[in-house]
Design an enzyme around this catalytic site. Sequence first.
Site, mmCIF file in Angstrom:
data_model
loop_
_atom_site.group_PDB
_atom_site.id
_atom_site.type_symbol
_atom_site.label_atom_id
_atom_site.label_comp_id
_atom_site.label_asym_id
_atom_site.label_seq_id
_atom_site.Cartn_x
_atom_site.Cartn_y
_atom_site.Cartn_z
ATOM 1 N N LYS A 151 0.827 -1.197 0.000
ATOM 2 C CA LYS A 151 0.000 0.000 0.000
ATOM 3 C C LYS A 151 0.861 1.245 0.000
ATOM 4 O O LYS A 151 0.392 2.324 -0.287
ATOM 5 C CB LYS A 151 -1.009 -0.001 1.146
ATOM 6 C CG LYS A 151 -0.527 -0.478 2.470
ATOM 7 C CD LYS A 151 -1.726 -0.654 3.422
ATOM 8 C CE LYS A 151 -1.360 -1.531 4.598
ATOM 9 N NZ LYS A 151 -2.479 -1.901 5.419
HETATM 10 N N1 GLU Z 1 -2.340 -6.476 11.140
HETATM 11 C C1 GLU Z 1 -1.651 -7.297 10.210
HETATM 12 C C2 GLU Z 1 -1.648 -6.647 8.852
HETATM 13 O O1 GLU Z 1 -2.355 -5.708 8.610
HETATM 14 C C3 GLU Z 1 -2.313 -8.658 10.094
HETATM 15 C C4 GLU Z 1 -1.494 -9.747 10.624
HETATM 16 C C5 GLU Z 1 -2.276 -10.990 10.917
HETATM 17 O O2 GLU Z 1 -3.242 -11.268 10.186
HETATM 18 O O3 GLU Z 1 -1.959 -11.677 11.871
HETATM 19 O O4 GLU Z 1 -0.909 -7.064 8.007
#
Ligand code: GLU
Length: 482
Positions: A248
């Site tokens: 992103k």
């Molecule tokens: N918060 C993480 C991300 O946006 C996700 C990691 C997970 O799914 O454990 O990449």
Amino acid sequence: MRIRTRYAPSPTGFMHIGNLRSALYEYLIAKHDDGVFILRLEDTDQNRYVDAAADAIFEMLKITGLAYDEGPGVGGPYGPYIQSERKDDYLPVAEKLIESGKAYYCFCDKERLDALSDEHGVARYDRRCLGLPAEEVQKRLASGEPYVIRQWIPEGKTAFHDEVYGDIAIENSEMEDQILIKSDGMPTYNFANVVDDHAMNITHVARGSEYLTSTPKYKLLYEALDWEVPVYVHLPLMLNEEGHKISKRQGDMSVADLLKMGFLPEAVVNYAALLGWSPEGNNEIFTLPELVEAFEPKNISKSPSTFDMKKLTWVNGEHIKRLPFEKYCEMALPFLREAVKTPGVDYKKLAEMTQSRVSFVKDCAALVDFIDALPDYETELYTHKKMKTNPEIALRGLEVSVDALEAQEEPGWDNDSLFALLSKAAETSGMARSQLLWPVRTALSGKPASPCGATELCELLGKAETLKRLRAGIEKIKGSVA
Ligand code: GLU
């Protein structure tokens, strides 16, 4: 046990196709087995939080139909789980780890940690605070000295199983005593992730393969807390068309951009599913409920998948074909009305003719833009090997057609009658039917391809306009041959 999965985005930017794929696979793993899918915003790293990113995530999940099943708020409508609203839940877990000797307070300040950096700027904590006497710790805490809480990584090796990548083991010496609670009292992303996956009874964790290297740390936390480790499903790397990892922050297109370009949500979802998963049969076109049926995590591939705009475009066209006609009509009418102003035109008919021929709904306009005014065209368009025609033959074909059509009464000016009429005229004049139809089609549309056949075009344009264009075609060929 009922399967429970979660999509756990960090709202740090827009949602790209890789993010959508994670959400989708989590959704499919749950729904394939009638399980529960939840949404959890991982927003404890406030520095990286991008306003509006969270709203964009909610919106994209809604548009794509990936509805989550539960969240805080009794009786619904549920909100998603939001980590920053749960911040009081993490410290007690870290304190429990301290009690059992699996974590410790660390008072080292930034300056000291910076001094530990190697020539690459990578700092590895040297465990200076690991052995601090309990009284000293209590005294420093009581005096309000800032602290963090670190996980104590034991010696040995940590192994885990991943559904896609198989068995993986790494030496614990490669792991640092990571911070669990930061000096502002907030949990680190890694810690909150594990605490919440446990609190929310998550059975399957699907996420990008970049998390494979962190998974041993998570596993050690589960073990230290005596919690059940979820099933891991790491998804293959996703590359953009330039061969770089989709990101992103790299300026890669967001799902919202794709929708704005005219991709249907169902096509984007279908395409995201194919980025790393292969259906068992030959069919690649699926609606979301069909994906729920067909999806099997065992068919997820390890090899990186590359975003391919051409394929997505094809998938979009296939979904346009499958739209209920009323829906397509509603979407296409504004474009058709803009492209064709001829009075009395049957717009529904134009919609009917274009639905199976476009990759984007808006492309219908270009297919019918010859109706208001005949575009200028080259006589070479009359050459078509398979139709056994060239400008000379076309000239005869047009003359025979004009003679036959002139005699046709207006009330019988419809596709079926005209087709029979021209077929007969071809026969009588000793020509192949295609030697009339191809030239007529060309003279009426002025294009190498049209959204319907010759006699349908005659019906669409009406008798007067048809004859006018056919005569103009005759003149054009004569002019070019002379
Ligand atoms: N918060 C993480 C991300 O946006 C996700 C990691 C997970 O799914 O454990 O990449």
